[in-house]
Write a protein that holds these residues in place. Structure first.
Motif, short mmCIF file in Angstrom:
data_model
loop_
_atom_site.label_atom_id
_atom_site.label_comp_id
_atom_site.label_asym_id
_atom_site.label_seq_id
_atom_site.Cartn_x
_atom_site.Cartn_y
_atom_site.Cartn_z
N MET A 15 0.77 -1.19 -0.19
CA MET A 15 0.12 0.19 -0.16
C MET A 15 0.93 1.23 0.15
O MET A 15 1.99 1.14 0.42
CB MET A 15 -0.92 0.07 1.11
N HIS A 16 0.18 2.43 -0.45
CA HIS A 16 0.93 3.64 -0.31
C HIS A 16 1.02 4.30 0.98
O HIS A 16 -0.16 3.93 1.86
CB HIS A 16 0.19 4.59 -1.25
N PRO A 17 1.95 4.86 1.48
CA PRO A 17 2.93 5.41 0.69
C PRO A 17 4.22 4.50 0.85
O PRO A 17 5.33 4.56 0.40
CB PRO A 17 3.24 6.80 1.06
N TYR A 18 4.25 3.43 1.73
CA TYR A 18 5.24 2.58 2.01
C TYR A 18 5.86 1.75 0.90
O TYR A 18 7.10 1.44 1.11
CB TYR A 18 4.76 1.62 3.29
N LEU A 115 8.76 9.98 9.64
CA LEU A 115 8.51 9.48 8.28
C LEU A 115 8.19 10.55 7.31
O LEU A 115 8.67 10.62 6.28
CB LEU A 115 7.02 8.48 8.51
N VAL A 116 7.30 11.58 7.76
CA VAL A 116 7.10 12.55 6.62
C VAL A 116 7.93 13.49 6.52
O VAL A 116 8.20 14.22 5.47
CB VAL A 116 5.60 13.49 7.18
N ALA A 121 7.77 10.97 -0.28
CA ALA A 121 6.50 10.16 -0.76
C ALA A 121 5.56 10.03 0.30
O ALA A 121 4.45 10.38 0.18
CB ALA A 121 6.90 8.76 -1.06
N ALA A 122 5.99 10.02 1.54
CA ALA A 122 5.07 9.79 2.73
C ALA A 122 4.68 11.22 3.05
O ALA A 122 3.40 11.60 3.53
CB ALA A 122 5.81 9.55 4.13
N ALA A 123 5.47 12.47 2.90
CA ALA A 123 4.97 13.82 2.99
C ALA A 123 3.92 14.23 1.96
O ALA A 123 2.68 14.58 2.46
CB ALA A 123 6.09 14.64 2.86
N ARG A 124 3.87 13.47 0.65
CA ARG A 124 2.96 13.94 -0.25
C ARG A 124 1.63 13.24 0.25
O ARG A 124 0.60 13.66 0.00
CB ARG A 124 3.49 13.46 -1.56
N ARG A 130 1.92 19.43 1.15
CA ARG A 130 3.25 19.60 0.74
C ARG A 130 3.64 18.93 -0.54
O ARG A 130 4.92 19.24 -0.87
CB ARG A 130 3.77 18.70 2.12
N ALA A 131 2.72 18.43 -1.18
CA ALA A 131 3.12 17.96 -2.56
C ALA A 131 2.72 19.13 -3.72
O ALA A 131 2.04 19.14 -4.36
CB ALA A 131 2.20 16.66 -2.97
#
Length: 607
Positions: A15-18, A115-116, A121-124, A130-131
């Motif tokens: 799954m996203h964002p992992y 993480l963020v 990718a996690a921040a977005r 943030r994206a």
């Protein structure tokens, strides 16, 4: 049930964002998740409780309720919750409770923040703001307060043209402002000196008041650069004063704009301003879909895209009004053409019909009304030919009901407020979004202020307006995430207009009504409500974020359709979205539903 580290890792990377994290990041992250097994009916957290961290549903179901106890979401495996607020005040804005035995994966706050912070990718994924799209310093994005000159040259109205020319020559500028105190009274340019003084042989001691442009067009500092360029193109002027509360605060000239470009939209405005027939305008407006593609692809925010597209419609309208007066002769009495709907709010997209009306001076005779009926038909038919189709609900100035003297309009608003039946609610919702386009603006100014005051003081009317605004609800399905359209041409899709954008438009209108706020644009209304304190800073910003997300997804969808050669529409299949977009779109709908619930429970809804 996977609990071993390798099973947990396999589950997360599906799954996203992992799935975007590298092995080293996963080696650090996976051991930080805490596995919690909760029985049915267990509270994960309550409103106001400190958030422990991010929760991921591995199995089971979790019910999310807002502050009024209304269910806003039902989450199943692979859904996340609890991240909102982790980087703000850390307190839960909703409650979460299990509906069956549920396995949750908890990532503590410190690990979530890391993480963020460390992974784009996690921040977005967890914060779409943030994206941000690619940032550009272009004219369309820039407020004119960043472009204008604040070192202003001014003279009083009794100064001579020779004095004015000497000042302009000494400072090597092409214009000078004529003021009385801090108030702008006029503007004198070198073109005025050559065309009105030298060419006509006037003496050099002629007062500037005789040759200046009195009460010149101006813009507020909050306007964007393209507003200036469009005004220059349409009105054939090279200088635009900037005023705030009647005070002169700056000046923007063509020279100030040389490093900024808004060629596509400004080019359309310039062509329309010189068009001689509706057919010529239609050839220009046919390029609006391509303009939409370019603006979206260029990374412009949705409020900029819709403003630029609305500018084109405004110019078409004003040009048609000018052509109508050229055909039928000067108007016998003052008048004002106003737009409502998306044009009134400056929120037009690639899908627009026309919604408009005419305010006519009370001195108009019945013969005068016949003149305005001809004018309205010419303009509305011209708009239709130019691609702004006739309103299916006949909310146009061609309808005699919406082509009336100001006194009649005043009676309309008074009746809608004192007798808020369903039709009155619908009409008031439309007419509270009126924005002057061409004519004598003062015909509307007093009426707008009076109507806002009367409406805000009538609690029964406000309650009915709230009830009417809550008829459009976000498409949240408890079991599958989204409640899509079940039958017909748009089966299995979401209506991003009526179930996404419109609920926010309605909420913003209510806040403007209650706060007597004159803004018409949805985002401007929400900003004004926050500033006035009628909408909390946190709740208001959440609602703005939700609105921004839905509006941008809607524009991106329309741009994709145009690229494929299809007509733009508002119907989006969730399957066309990435997991990232689906997750955040669902969160946006939850925010809107929560705000609707708060509005409905807190404002005395009619029974």
């Amino acid at each position: 049930m996977p609990t071993a580290p390798e099973d947990l890792r396999r589950f997360l990377t599906s799954m996203h964002p992992y799935d975007a994290l590298d092995d080293e990041a996963l080696d650090t992250l996976v051991p930080q998740f805490v596995v919690r097994t909760l029985p049915a009916g267990a509270a994960v957290y309550d409103i106001g409780a400190p958030l422990e961290g991010l929760h991921v549903v591995q199995s089971g179901q979790v019910e999310i309720r807002d502050g009024n106890g209304v269910v806003v979401s039902l989450l199943g495996p692979r859904n996340s919750f609890g991240e909102r607020g982790l980087t703000r005040d850390g307190l839960a804005a909703t409650s979460a409770r299990t509906l069956e035995e549920t396995v949750l994966l908890l990532l503590p706050v410190y690990a979530f923040d890391a993480l963020v912070r460390d992974h784009a990718a996690a921040a977005r994924f967890f914060d779409r703001s943030r994206a941000a799209r690619p940032q550009r310093s272009d004219l369309a994005r820039s407020r004119i307060e960043t472009l204008m000159t604040t070192r202003l040259l001014t003279l009083s109205a009794d100064a001579t043209v020779q004095e004015a020319a000497q000042v302009m020559a000494a400072h090597r500028v092409s214009s000078i402002c004529i003021t009385e105190g801090a108030a702008l009274k006029g503007i004198l340019t070198l073109r005025d000196v050559s065309g009105k003084v030298v060419a006509d042989g006037l003496p050099y001691d002629t007062p500037v008041s005789r040759v200046m442009t009195a009460d010149p067009l101006s813009l507020p500092p909050s306007a964007i650069g393209s507003d200036v360029l469009h005004m220059m193109m349409e009105r054939h002027i090279g200088h635009v004063p900037v005023t705030e509360g009647g005070r002169l605060v700056g000046m923007v000239t063509q020279t100030d704009l040389t490093r900024f470009q808004a060629v596509s939209s400004a080019g359309l405005v310039a062509e329309i301003a010189g068009a001689a027939t509706p057919a010529e305008m239609a050839r220009v407006t046919a390029r609006i879909p391509q303009l939409l593609i370019q603006l979206v692809a260029g990374g412009n925010r949705h409020e900029v895209v819709t403003r630029l597209i609305t500018d084109v419609a405004d110019t078409v309208t004003r040009r048609l009004l000018a052509l109508a007066e050229a055909r039928f002769g000067p108007a016998p009495v003052p008048w004002l053409w106003l737009a409502c709907g998306s044009q009134g709010r400056q929120e037009q997209t690639g899908v627009s019909d026309q919604d408009n009306c005419l305010f006519i001076d009370n001195a108009a005779t019945d013969d005068d009304l016949a003149y305005f009926a001809r004018l309205a038909k010419y303009v509305c038919d011209g708009l239709d030919e130019a691609g702004y189709f006739h309103c299916p609900g006949d909310m146009m100035a061609t309808n005699p009901r919406w082509c009336q003297r100001v006194g009649t309009w005043r009676q309309y608003f008074a009746r809608w407020i004192t007798r808020p039946d369903p039709e009155a609610q619908m009409l008031a919702s439309v007419m509270f979004d009126l924005r002057p386009i061409g004519g004598t603006v003062s015909l509307f100014a007093d009426l707008q202020a009076e109507t806002l005051e009367a409406a805000s003081r009538n609690s029964i009317f406000v309650s009915h307006m709230i009830a009417n605004s809550l008829k459009h609800t976000p498409p949240l399905g408890l079991l599958r995430g989204f409640a899509t359209i079940r039958t017909g041409e748009h089966k299995n899709s979401l209506d991003l207009k009526h179930n996404g954008v419109v609920p926010v438009v309605d909420l913003a209108r209510i806040h403007a009504l209650q706060g007597r706020l004159p803004a018409v644009n949805t985002r401007a209304r929400l900003d004004a409500a926050i500033a006035a304190g009628s909408l909390s800073g946190r709740g208001g910003q959440d609602l703005i974020d939700a609105y921004d997300l839905i509006a941008e997804i809607r524009l991106e969808h329309q741009a994709r359709l145009v690229k494929r050669g299809d007509k733009p529409d508002n119907y989006l299949a969730p399957a066309d979205l990435s997991d990232f977009e689906r997750s955040h779109l669902r969160d946006a709908f939850v925010v809107i539903k929560s705000m609707q619930s708060a509005m409905g429970h807190g404002r005395g809804m009619p029974g």
